[in-house]
Design an enzyme around this catalytic site. Structure first.
Site, PDB file in Angstrom:
ATOM      1  N   HIS A  14      34.231  12.136  46.831  1.00 24.19           N
ATOM      2  CA  HIS A  14      32.897  12.103  47.481  1.00 24.19           C
ATOM      3  C   HIS A  14      32.678  10.697  48.038  1.00 24.19           C
ATOM      4  O   HIS A  14      32.390   9.764  47.292  1.00 24.19           O
ATOM      5  CB  HIS A  14      31.801  12.448  46.478  1.00 24.19           C
ATOM      6  CG  HIS A  14      30.441  12.561  47.106  1.00 24.19           C
ATOM      7  ND1 HIS A  14      29.635  13.664  46.924  1.00 24.19           N
ATOM      8  CD2 HIS A  14      29.742  11.726  47.915  1.00 24.19           C
ATOM      9  CE1 HIS A  14      28.514  13.500  47.596  1.00 24.19           C
ATOM     10  NE2 HIS A  14      28.546  12.318  48.204  1.00 24.19           N
ATOM     11  N   HIS A  16      31.166   8.226  51.489  1.00 18.64           N
ATOM     12  CA  HIS A  16      30.520   8.006  52.791  1.00 18.64           C
ATOM     13  C   HIS A  16      31.209   6.835  53.474  1.00 18.64           C
ATOM     14  O   HIS A  16      31.185   5.713  52.962  1.00 18.64           O
ATOM     15  CB  HIS A  16      29.033   7.679  52.606  1.00 18.64           C
ATOM     16  CG  HIS A  16      28.271   8.794  51.972  1.00 18.64           C
ATOM     17  ND1 HIS A  16      27.607   9.752  52.697  1.00 18.64           N
ATOM     18  CD2 HIS A  16      28.081   9.127  50.669  1.00 18.64           C
ATOM     19  CE1 HIS A  16      27.035  10.624  51.872  1.00 18.64           C
ATOM     20  NE2 HIS A  16      27.312  10.270  50.629  1.00 18.64           N
ATOM     21  N   LEU A  17      31.802   7.109  54.627  1.00 18.61           N
ATOM     22  CA  LEU A  17      32.518   6.044  55.352  1.00 18.61           C
ATOM     23  C   LEU A  17      31.749   5.548  56.567  1.00 18.61           C
ATOM     24  O   LEU A  17      32.136   4.532  57.161  1.00 18.61           O
ATOM     25  CB  LEU A  17      33.901   6.537  55.784  1.00 18.61           C
ATOM     26  CG  LEU A  17      34.949   6.654  54.679  1.00 18.61           C
ATOM     27  CD1 LEU A  17      36.212   7.334  55.205  1.00 18.61           C
ATOM     28  CD2 LEU A  17      35.281   5.294  54.091  1.00 18.61           C
ATOM     29  N   LYS A 100      29.496  20.862  53.232  1.00 18.93           N
ATOM     30  CA  LYS A 100      28.503  20.134  52.438  1.00 18.93           C
ATOM     31  C   LYS A 100      27.116  20.721  52.679  1.00 18.93           C
ATOM     32  O   LYS A 100      26.655  20.817  53.808  1.00 18.93           O
ATOM     33  CB  LYS A 100      28.515  18.651  52.830  1.00 18.93           C
ATOM     34  CG  LYS A 100      27.493  17.785  52.098  1.00 18.93           C
ATOM     35  CD  LYS A 100      27.799  17.658  50.606  1.00 18.93           C
ATOM     36  CE  LYS A 100      26.686  16.963  49.845  1.00 18.93           C
ATOM     37  NZ  LYS A 100      26.752  15.522  49.867  1.00 18.93           N
ATOM     38  N   HIS A 137      24.554  18.959  47.328  1.00 21.48           N
ATOM     39  CA  HIS A 137      23.611  17.937  46.878  1.00 21.48           C
ATOM     40  C   HIS A 137      22.512  18.694  46.134  1.00 21.48           C
ATOM     41  O   HIS A 137      21.655  19.318  46.754  1.00 21.48           O
ATOM     42  CB  HIS A 137      23.041  17.146  48.062  1.00 21.48           C
ATOM     43  CG  HIS A 137      22.118  16.057  47.620  1.00 21.48           C
ATOM     44  ND1 HIS A 137      22.441  14.715  47.693  1.00 21.48           N
ATOM     45  CD2 HIS A 137      20.880  16.105  47.057  1.00 21.48           C
ATOM     46  CE1 HIS A 137      21.449  13.995  47.207  1.00 21.48           C
ATOM     47  NE2 HIS A 137      20.480  14.814  46.823  1.00 21.48           N
ATOM     48  N   HIS A 175      27.768  14.502  42.466  1.00 25.98           N
ATOM     49  CA  HIS A 175      27.089  13.383  41.800  1.00 25.98           C
ATOM     50  C   HIS A 175      26.038  13.832  40.772  1.00 25.98           C
ATOM     51  O   HIS A 175      24.858  13.545  40.896  1.00 25.98           O
ATOM     52  CB  HIS A 175      26.471  12.421  42.811  1.00 25.98           C
ATOM     53  CG  HIS A 175      25.776  13.052  43.979  1.00 25.98           C
ATOM     54  ND1 HIS A 175      24.774  13.977  43.851  1.00 25.98           N
ATOM     55  CD2 HIS A 175      25.959  12.877  45.308  1.00 25.98           C
ATOM     56  CE1 HIS A 175      24.365  14.331  45.053  1.00 25.98           C
ATOM     57  NE2 HIS A 175      25.061  13.697  45.954  1.00 25.98           N
TER      58      HIS A 175
HETATM   59  O1  DOR Z   1      22.121   7.670  47.538  1.00 25.71           O
HETATM   60  C1  DOR Z   1      22.574   8.425  48.387  1.00 25.71           C
HETATM   61  N1  DOR Z   1      23.030   7.938  49.555  1.00 25.71           N
HETATM   62  N2  DOR Z   1      22.584   9.719  48.146  1.00 25.71           N
HETATM   63  C2  DOR Z   1      22.921  10.600  49.092  1.00 25.71           C
HETATM   64  O2  DOR Z   1      22.892  11.779  48.830  1.00 25.71           O
HETATM   65  C3  DOR Z   1      23.272  10.157  50.451  1.00 25.71           C
HETATM   66  C4  DOR Z   1      23.753   8.780  50.444  1.00 25.71           C
HETATM   67  C5  DOR Z   1      23.823   8.154  51.817  1.00 25.71           C
HETATM   68  O3  DOR Z   1      24.370   8.792  52.735  1.00 25.71           O
HETATM   69  O4  DOR Z   1      23.379   7.032  51.970  1.00 25.71           O
HETATM   70 ZN    ZN Z   2      26.852  11.358  48.950  1.00 23.39          ZN
END
Ligand code: DOR
Ligand code: ZN
Length: 351
Positions: A14, A16-17, A100, A137, A175
């Site tokens: 999991h 985020h890039l 997702k 989520h 998460h």
């Molecule tokens: O804290 C978070 N940041 N939870 C998420 O579900 C998304 C993520 C984000 O993309 O910044």
């Molecule tokens: Zn996430």
């Protein structure tokens, strides 16, 4: 006392890039540790088509340091109007690994998310047939629900009915942050339900957000919970159960976007992720279970082969920076950077 540990190269299930300069800045931190990552699709605009996922994958591959074998595994952002045929096409073409589901309004860039399970039932039917994982989520978007109860309310009102309605659908509850989520996943014996756990939810409880003042760099969604929940997460993560695996949810935001009147949710853990998880397994006297959590359980759930190569960590002060420069005077705060962790990734050979 164990001074060094070598495990098969792990995967981040999991991540985020982001894109552009942020992508180029954060990607090397993940690529040096992990063989693969499940890449989140909540860009602006979100990744909702096979063509967009292919293009994003190309941008990630172009941003990789020379010689890196890191493999991004792409996901599709589910909307009320997602065409099941697009999902089938993307899965069969090996572009989409998973879908997702963000409840609309639950978190960062979730405004195009799902407003009700009925709206996406035809997509879920197809995914069930394909054996394609749905990544959830899991937070209620009902504004009347207390922020600390959003996950448990989601489980009761949405997740349990969904699991009953689509009995063969493969689901990752992402998460997880509560004892209720940990117990639900632990109780499943079918193998169709799994969960990722972040380093911050294993290391911190909600007090961390308020120690000596308001601490925006410990704010993420789902929000940190009370100690009882952290302990439950540590128990299942280190239990050896194959249903729980590593997913950092590393979610970089530029410092100014977090240190603000309305700060963004997200913790940038990529530079210290593996060391942070290892600290937990060390504290729980479960070093022998670390490799399963980091390198085996996730890839097995996704039907992927083991990675080539290994990573080695030693018991010495972590050297990750407290903050990472983005250029133009901007930076991102690193989770537990600046020497807070007692382990260091030292060798990350591909061979
Ligand atoms: O804290 C978070 N940041 N939870 C998420 O579900 C998304 C993520 C984000 O993309 O910044
Ligand atoms: Zn996430």
């Amino acid at each position: 006392m164990v001074q060094s540990i070598t495990i098969r190269r792990p995967d981040d299930m999991h991540l985020h890039l982001r894109d552009d300069a942020m992508l180029r800045t954060v990607l090397p931190f993940s690529a040096r540790q992990f063989g693969r990552a499940i890449v989140m699709p909540n860009l602006k605009p979100p990744v909702t088509t096979v063509a967009a996922a292919r293009a994003y994958r190309e941008r990630i591959l172009e941003a990789l340091p020379a010689g890196s074998a890191f493999e991004p595994l792409m996901t599709c952002y589910l909307c009320d109007d997602t065409d099941p045929a697009e999902i089938r096409k993307g899965f069969e073409a090996r572009v989409f690994t998973a879908v997702k589901l963000y409840p609309a309004g639950a978190t960062t860039h979730s405004e195009y998310g799902v407003t009700g399970i009925d709206k996406v039932a035809s997509v879920l039917d197809v995914m069930q047939e394909l054996g394609m994982p749905l990544l959830i989520h899991g937070e209620s978007t009902d504004p009347a629900i207390d922020v600390f109860d959003k996950e448990t309310v989601f489980i009761e009102r949405t997740l349990k009915p969904l699991l009953d309605r689509f009995p063969a659908l493969r689901v990752v509850l992402e998460h997880i942050t509560t004892e209720e989520a940990a117990d639900l996943v632990d109780a499943d014996t079918s193998g169709r339900l799994a969960a990722t756990i972040t380093p911050q939810h294993l290391l911190l409880n909600r007090n961390a957000m308020f120690t000596g003042g308001l601490r925006p760099h410990y704010y993420c969604l789902p929000v940190l919970k009370r100690e009882q929940h952290r302990l439950a997460l540590r128990r299942v993560a280190t239990s050896g159960s194959p249903s729980f695996f590593l997913g950092t949810d590393s979610a970089p935001h530029e410092r100014g976007a977090k240190e603000a009147a309305c700060g963004c949710a997200g913790i940038f853990s990529a530079p210290t992720a593996l060391e942070a998880y290892l600290t937990v397994f060390d504290e729980e006297h479960a070093l022998d279970r670390f490799e399963a959590f980091a390198s085996d359980n996730g890839r097995r759930f996704y039907g992927l082969p083991p990675n080539e190569g290994t990573v080695t960590l030693t018991r010495e002060r972590n050297d990750a920076p407290r903050s990472v420069e983005l250029g133009d005077g901007k930076s991102i705060e690193t989770f537990m950077g600046g020497g807070e962790l007692p382990w260091r990734l030292v060798d990350h050979s591909n061979a």
